[in-house]
Design a protein around this motif. Structure first.
Motif, mmCIF file in Angstrom:
data_model
loop_
_atom_site.group_PDB
_atom_site.id
_atom_site.type_symbol
_atom_site.label_atom_id
_atom_site.label_comp_id
_atom_site.label_asym_id
_atom_site.label_seq_id
_atom_site.Cartn_x
_atom_site.Cartn_y
_atom_site.Cartn_z
ATOM 1 N N THR A 235 -11.469 -5.992 -1.801
ATOM 2 C CA THR A 235 -10.423 -7.017 -1.787
ATOM 3 C C THR A 235 -9.685 -7.024 -0.449
ATOM 4 O O THR A 235 -9.266 -5.974 0.042
ATOM 5 N N ASP A 236 -9.540 -8.198 0.131
ATOM 6 C CA ASP A 236 -8.834 -8.348 1.406
ATOM 7 C C ASP A 236 -7.332 -8.324 1.145
ATOM 8 O O ASP A 236 -6.788 -9.209 0.480
ATOM 9 N N LEU A 237 -6.646 -7.307 1.675
ATOM 10 C CA LEU A 237 -5.201 -7.183 1.510
ATOM 11 C C LEU A 237 -4.489 -7.054 2.850
ATOM 12 O O LEU A 237 -3.340 -6.598 2.912
ATOM 13 N N VAL A 238 -5.146 -7.475 3.924
ATOM 14 C CA VAL A 238 -4.500 -7.448 5.235
ATOM 15 C C VAL A 238 -3.258 -8.341 5.200
ATOM 16 O O VAL A 238 -3.262 -9.412 4.595
ATOM 17 N N ASN A 239 -2.197 -7.877 5.847
ATOM 18 C CA ASN A 239 -0.892 -8.537 5.873
ATOM 19 C C ASN A 239 -0.168 -8.455 4.530
ATOM 20 O O ASN A 239 0.763 -9.237 4.275
ATOM 21 N N ALA A 240 -0.582 -7.507 3.676
ATOM 22 C CA ALA A 240 0.175 -7.279 2.444
ATOM 23 C C ALA A 240 1.600 -6.892 2.805
ATOM 24 O O ALA A 240 1.827 -5.984 3.606
ATOM 25 N N ASP A 241 2.555 -7.601 2.231
ATOM 26 C CA ASP A 241 3.964 -7.353 2.543
ATOM 27 C C ASP A 241 4.693 -7.017 1.250
ATOM 28 O O ASP A 241 4.666 -5.885 0.794
ATOM 29 N N GLY A 242 5.299 -7.981 0.616
ATOM 30 C CA GLY A 242 5.994 -7.716 -0.624
ATOM 31 C C GLY A 242 5.053 -7.549 -1.800
ATOM 32 O O GLY A 242 3.981 -8.155 -1.853
ATOM 33 N N LEU A 243 5.446 -6.696 -2.750
ATOM 34 C CA LEU A 243 4.705 -6.488 -3.990
ATOM 35 C C LEU A 243 5.609 -6.821 -5.171
ATOM 36 O O LEU A 243 6.807 -6.514 -5.154
ATOM 37 N N VAL A 244 5.011 -7.444 -6.195
ATOM 38 C CA VAL A 244 5.731 -7.739 -7.434
ATOM 39 C C VAL A 244 4.849 -7.280 -8.587
ATOM 40 O O VAL A 244 3.671 -7.655 -8.659
ATOM 41 N N LEU A 250 -0.184 -7.370 -10.621
ATOM 42 C CA LEU A 250 0.417 -7.062 -9.330
ATOM 43 C C LEU A 250 0.174 -8.247 -8.404
ATOM 44 O O LEU A 250 -0.968 -8.620 -8.141
ATOM 45 N N TRP A 251 1.267 -8.843 -7.942
ATOM 46 C CA TRP A 251 1.161 -9.921 -6.969
ATOM 47 C C TRP A 251 1.449 -9.361 -5.582
ATOM 48 O O TRP A 251 2.446 -8.659 -5.372
ATOM 49 N N VAL A 252 0.584 -9.665 -4.639
ATOM 50 C CA VAL A 252 0.696 -9.180 -3.267
ATOM 51 C C VAL A 252 0.976 -10.377 -2.365
ATOM 52 O O VAL A 252 0.142 -11.286 -2.241
ATOM 53 N N VAL A 253 2.154 -10.379 -1.735
ATOM 54 C CA VAL A 253 2.525 -11.454 -0.813
ATOM 55 C C VAL A 253 1.987 -11.082 0.566
ATOM 56 O O VAL A 253 2.439 -10.116 1.176
ATOM 57 N N ARG A 254 1.031 -11.857 1.059
ATOM 58 C CA ARG A 254 0.363 -11.532 2.330
ATOM 59 C C ARG A 254 0.851 -12.493 3.406
ATOM 60 O O ARG A 254 0.221 -13.488 3.727
ATOM 61 N N ASN A 255 1.976 -12.171 3.985
ATOM 62 C CA ASN A 255 2.747 -13.010 4.900
ATOM 63 C C ASN A 255 1.929 -13.933 5.803
ATOM 64 O O ASN A 255 1.710 -15.106 5.498
ATOM 65 N N PHE A 256 1.483 -13.443 6.975
ATOM 66 C CA PHE A 256 0.823 -14.321 7.937
ATOM 67 C C PHE A 256 -0.580 -14.752 7.509
ATOM 68 O O PHE A 256 -1.140 -15.677 8.086
ATOM 69 N N SER A 257 -1.144 -14.108 6.507
ATOM 70 C CA SER A 257 -2.405 -14.601 5.941
ATOM 71 C C SER A 257 -2.168 -15.830 5.073
ATOM 72 O O SER A 257 -3.108 -16.557 4.748
ATOM 73 N N PHE A 286 5.743 -16.463 3.797
ATOM 74 C CA PHE A 286 6.477 -15.743 2.761
ATOM 75 C C PHE A 286 6.343 -14.244 2.999
ATOM 76 O O PHE A 286 5.250 -13.740 3.250
ATOM 77 N N THR A 287 7.466 -13.542 2.907
ATOM 78 C CA THR A 287 7.448 -12.101 3.147
ATOM 79 C C THR A 287 7.413 -11.288 1.860
ATOM 80 O O THR A 287 6.682 -10.308 1.758
ATOM 81 N N THR A 288 8.221 -11.669 0.898
ATOM 82 C CA THR A 288 8.293 -10.895 -0.334
ATOM 83 C C THR A 288 8.799 -11.781 -1.448
ATOM 84 O O THR A 288 9.104 -12.959 -1.234
ATOM 85 N N ALA A 289 8.898 -11.217 -2.649
ATOM 86 C CA ALA A 289 9.283 -12.019 -3.806
ATOM 87 C C ALA A 289 9.860 -11.128 -4.893
ATOM 88 O O ALA A 289 9.695 -9.909 -4.881
ATOM 89 N N LEU A 298 10.146 -16.606 -3.756
ATOM 90 C CA LEU A 298 9.534 -16.186 -2.496
ATOM 91 C C LEU A 298 10.425 -16.548 -1.325
ATOM 92 O O LEU A 298 10.958 -17.670 -1.253
ATOM 93 N N VAL A 299 10.563 -15.611 -0.394
ATOM 94 C CA VAL A 299 11.416 -15.814 0.777
ATOM 95 C C VAL A 299 10.617 -16.468 1.897
ATOM 96 O O VAL A 299 9.613 -15.918 2.354
ATOM 97 N N ASP A 300 11.057 -17.644 2.329
ATOM 98 C CA ASP A 300 10.476 -18.308 3.494
ATOM 99 C C ASP A 300 11.138 -17.701 4.729
ATOM 100 O O ASP A 300 12.279 -17.994 5.048
ATOM 101 N N SER A 301 10.397 -16.830 5.427
ATOM 102 C CA SER A 301 10.991 -15.969 6.446
ATOM 103 C C SER A 301 11.335 -16.676 7.750
ATOM 104 O O SER A 301 12.230 -16.251 8.472
ATOM 105 N N LYS A 302 10.572 -17.716 8.101
ATOM 106 C CA LYS A 302 10.668 -18.366 9.418
ATOM 107 C C LYS A 302 10.110 -17.483 10.524
ATOM 108 O O LYS A 302 10.360 -17.740 11.713
ATOM 109 N N PHE A 303 9.353 -16.452 10.187
ATOM 110 C CA PHE A 303 8.813 -15.540 11.194
ATOM 111 C C PHE A 303 7.783 -16.205 12.105
ATOM 112 O O PHE A 303 7.453 -15.664 13.159
ATOM 113 N N ASP A 304 7.256 -17.337 11.682
ATOM 114 C CA ASP A 304 6.273 -18.040 12.510
ATOM 115 C C ASP A 304 6.915 -18.977 13.519
ATOM 116 O O ASP A 304 6.212 -19.622 14.295
#
Length: 322
Positions: A235-244, A250-257, A286-289, A298-304
């Motif tokens: 399973t591809d989990l690169v950029n895994a950030d927040g977990l719920v 288990l939901w994995v929020v993968r920010n820049f992916s 989205f960074t986390t939730a 979900l938080v819209d980070s504006k990191f982009d």
């Protein structure tokens, strides 16, 4: 990015998550956050963490650009500034947020103590906003990222600069923070952000932690502190950030992916299998939730964005499960 109407957001979420009526309630699909104005291409705001108080149905969002903490209600479309930043209580930035059963709000400082030597790494507030504790780890180069409340009532906090977890606890009014687990011998530190999102395993005997830069999950035994790799197959989990986590979901929020990955966890957290990988809004990172009333906030980070431009929002979506 143009302001989205409620109708557009509903339609978008229906497309992304494959559901015809994603919101069964009359609650808002987005929640507006306060933010700094943009003047001559400078200023603006960016965000990262979110905590949720089940008892009051309020959520708390951290602002990285200044360290403000904003508070909103599920029944109101707009949040307000709850705690000032820009040095208030020694806080110039903030990352992960969580709320315990007593309504106490924990705020992780990210690089606050790095950028401002001697400043706190973590804060605890009561529901009224009264400061209960401002703590330093005493460990150099600590980047406190995300938090989870353990079955013992303590908060466990990840360090993104080293494979460490800190424990924050209160006894007889005295607050302490200490290194609870150091997995240096087990988890190689890679370039970028290492340990981030953190949740309890379904059986509540371990912590499951994301290492987003390499796309791995780690299990920390709550009795021994020992870290072992979670078997996630290919399973591809690169950029895994927040977990719920809810039960074995288990939901994995993968920010820049820009992907929300749904996994099914083994009860003890030793393994996880892919249920679904769902694309999220390409115009948001989205960074986390947190899960609130059956929806993910979900938080819209504006990191982009070089400068975070309004609208500043938390997006509520019905999560995919199967």
């Amino acid at each position: 990015m143009a302001v989205r109407s409620l109708t557009a957001t509903l339609a978008l979420s229906a497309v992304l998550f494959g559901v015809g009526a994603p919101f069964a309630s009359a609650h808002s699909a987005t929640y507006q956050l306060p933010g700094d104005p943009v003047v001559n291409g400078a200023g603006g705001s960016k965000y990262e963490g979110i905590g949720y108080d089940v008892r009051t149905q309020r959520f708390y969002v951290s602002e990285t650009t200044g360290g403000e903490i904003h508070r909103g209600s599920l029944r109101s479309s707009a949040a307000t500034e709850w705690l000032a930043g820009d040095g208030t209580d020694g806080r110039w930035t903030a990352r992960g947020v969580t709320v315990d059963a007593k309504g106490r709000v924990y705020v992780a400082g990210g690089p606050n103590g790095i950028d401002h030597p001697g400043a706190p790494d973590l804060w605890v507030y009561d529901r009224s906003g009264r400061l209960l504790a401002a703590l330093r780890t005493g460990v150099p180069n600590t980047f406190l990222n995300d938090l989870a409340i353990g079955p013992d009532g303590a908060a466990y906090v990840t360090n993104s600069n080293a494979p460490q977890i800190f424990r924050v606890a209160e006894q007889h009014g005295r607050w302490t923070i200490r290194t609870w687990a150091d997995a240096t011998a087990t988890i190689p530190t890679a370039t970028g952000f290492n340990l981030g999102g953190i949740v309890l395993s379904p059986d509540r005997r371990a912590l499951v932690v994301a290492q987003g830069n390499v796309g791995k999950l780690w299990r920390f035994d709550l009795r021994t502190g020992r870290a072992t790799l979670v078997d996630t197959g290919d399973t591809d989990l690169v950029n895994a950030d927040g977990l719920v986590q809810q039960g074995r979901q288990l939901w994995v929020v993968r920010n820049f992916s820009r992907v929300l990955t749904t996994l099914r966890l083994a009860p003890d957290g030793t393994a996880a299998t892919l249920v679904r990988a769902t694309a999220t809004d390409p115009d948001r990172v989205f960074t986390t939730a947190k899960l609130a009333q059956g929806r993910l906030l979900l938080v819209d980070s504006k990191f982009d964005e070089p400068v975070g431009l309004p609208p500043y929002e938390v997006v509520a979506l019905t999560p995919p499960r199967r």
